[in-house]
Design an enzyme around this catalytic site. Structure first.
Site, PDB file in Angstrom:
ATOM      1  N   TYR A  18       1.545  21.743   8.776  1.00 55.83           N
ATOM      2  CA  TYR A  18       1.190  22.512   9.975  1.00 55.83           C
ATOM      3  C   TYR A  18       0.232  23.644   9.607  1.00 55.83           C
ATOM      4  O   TYR A  18      -0.796  23.842  10.249  1.00 55.83           O
ATOM      5  CB  TYR A  18       2.450  23.066  10.648  1.00 55.83           C
ATOM      6  CG  TYR A  18       2.172  23.753  11.956  1.00 55.83           C
ATOM      7  CD1 TYR A  18       2.147  23.045  13.147  1.00 55.83           C
ATOM      8  CD2 TYR A  18       1.916  25.122  12.007  1.00 55.83           C
ATOM      9  CE1 TYR A  18       1.877  23.669  14.358  1.00 55.83           C
ATOM     10  CE2 TYR A  18       1.651  25.756  13.208  1.00 55.83           C
ATOM     11  CZ  TYR A  18       1.630  25.028  14.376  1.00 55.83           C
ATOM     12  OH  TYR A  18       1.350  25.657  15.560  1.00 55.83           O
ATOM     13  N   HIS A  22      -3.886  24.107  10.613  1.00 56.27           N
ATOM     14  CA  HIS A  22      -4.398  25.293  11.296  1.00 56.27           C
ATOM     15  C   HIS A  22      -5.367  26.084  10.421  1.00 56.27           C
ATOM     16  O   HIS A  22      -6.289  26.722  10.942  1.00 56.27           O
ATOM     17  CB  HIS A  22      -3.249  26.164  11.812  1.00 56.27           C
ATOM     18  CG  HIS A  22      -2.669  25.624  13.077  1.00 56.27           C
ATOM     19  ND1 HIS A  22      -1.775  24.582  13.102  1.00 56.27           N
ATOM     20  CD2 HIS A  22      -2.892  25.964  14.371  1.00 56.27           C
ATOM     21  CE1 HIS A  22      -1.479  24.297  14.355  1.00 56.27           C
ATOM     22  NE2 HIS A  22      -2.141  25.120  15.149  1.00 56.27           N
ATOM     23  N   TYR A  41      -4.897  35.201  19.302  1.00 61.79           N
ATOM     24  CA  TYR A  41      -3.988  34.058  19.310  1.00 61.79           C
ATOM     25  C   TYR A  41      -3.327  33.975  17.939  1.00 61.79           C
ATOM     26  O   TYR A  41      -3.998  33.825  16.930  1.00 61.79           O
ATOM     27  CB  TYR A  41      -4.769  32.788  19.623  1.00 61.79           C
ATOM     28  CG  TYR A  41      -3.948  31.545  19.904  1.00 61.79           C
ATOM     29  CD1 TYR A  41      -2.560  31.549  19.887  1.00 61.79           C
ATOM     30  CD2 TYR A  41      -4.573  30.349  20.202  1.00 61.79           C
ATOM     31  CE1 TYR A  41      -1.829  30.406  20.156  1.00 61.79           C
ATOM     32  CE2 TYR A  41      -3.851  29.199  20.471  1.00 61.79           C
ATOM     33  CZ  TYR A  41      -2.480  29.233  20.440  1.00 61.79           C
ATOM     34  OH  TYR A  41      -1.758  28.093  20.700  1.00 61.79           O
ATOM     35  N   TRP A  77      -3.945  17.570  20.260  1.00 58.32           N
ATOM     36  CA  TRP A  77      -2.527  17.280  20.482  1.00 58.32           C
ATOM     37  C   TRP A  77      -2.129  15.977  19.797  1.00 58.32           C
ATOM     38  O   TRP A  77      -1.070  15.897  19.183  1.00 58.32           O
ATOM     39  CB  TRP A  77      -2.213  17.215  21.957  1.00 58.32           C
ATOM     40  CG  TRP A  77      -2.205  18.538  22.659  1.00 58.32           C
ATOM     41  CD1 TRP A  77      -2.192  19.787  22.092  1.00 58.32           C
ATOM     42  CD2 TRP A  77      -2.212  18.751  24.060  1.00 58.32           C
ATOM     43  NE1 TRP A  77      -2.183  20.750  23.062  1.00 58.32           N
ATOM     44  CE2 TRP A  77      -2.192  20.145  24.282  1.00 58.32           C
ATOM     45  CE3 TRP A  77      -2.226  17.898  25.151  1.00 58.32           C
ATOM     46  CZ2 TRP A  77      -2.186  20.698  25.555  1.00 58.32           C
ATOM     47  CZ3 TRP A  77      -2.233  18.450  26.427  1.00 58.32           C
ATOM     48  CH2 TRP A  77      -2.211  19.839  26.623  1.00 58.32           C
TER      49      TRP A  77
END
Length: 104
Positions: A18, A22, A41, A77
């Site tokens: 993960y 990112h 963010y 996604w």
């Protein structure tokens, strides 16, 4: 500036992947988010529960409403669906977290 927080759910053993994905976030996704006014963010991970806590600010949260229909968002996604709890459309399962305190 409007604020939004939500939690998402990482699959066990996927913490490093993960973070890697990112760290290598697609420039076109960054550009899209900035184009709709997303700022500040951040995503945090609770390693004990694998709950992801996301926080963002935007000029208007309603500007985010059309993001799910955009191809780059759908592609991201789908790319992330193998490491997170996801819905049938590959969007991450998420729960919005209401604000109860804000110190400006």
């Amino acid at each position: 500036m409007q604020r939004k927080a939500l939690k998402m759910f990482l699959l066990p053993g996927k913490e490093a992947e993960y973070k890697k994905r990112h760290d290598e976030i697609w420039p076109e996704l960054v550009e899209l988010l900035k184009s709709v006014g997303v700022q500040n963010y951040s995503i945090f991970l609770d390693p004990e529960t694998l709950v992801l806590f996301a926080y963002l600010e935007a000029e208007g949260l309603s500007q985010l409403d059309h993001l799910p229909q955009l191809p780059i968002m759908q592609k991201w996604w789908a790319y992330m669906a193998d490491i997170m709890e996801s819905n049938p459309d590959h969007s991450p399962k998420s729960v919005e977290i209401p604000s109860v305190f804000y110190l400006a």
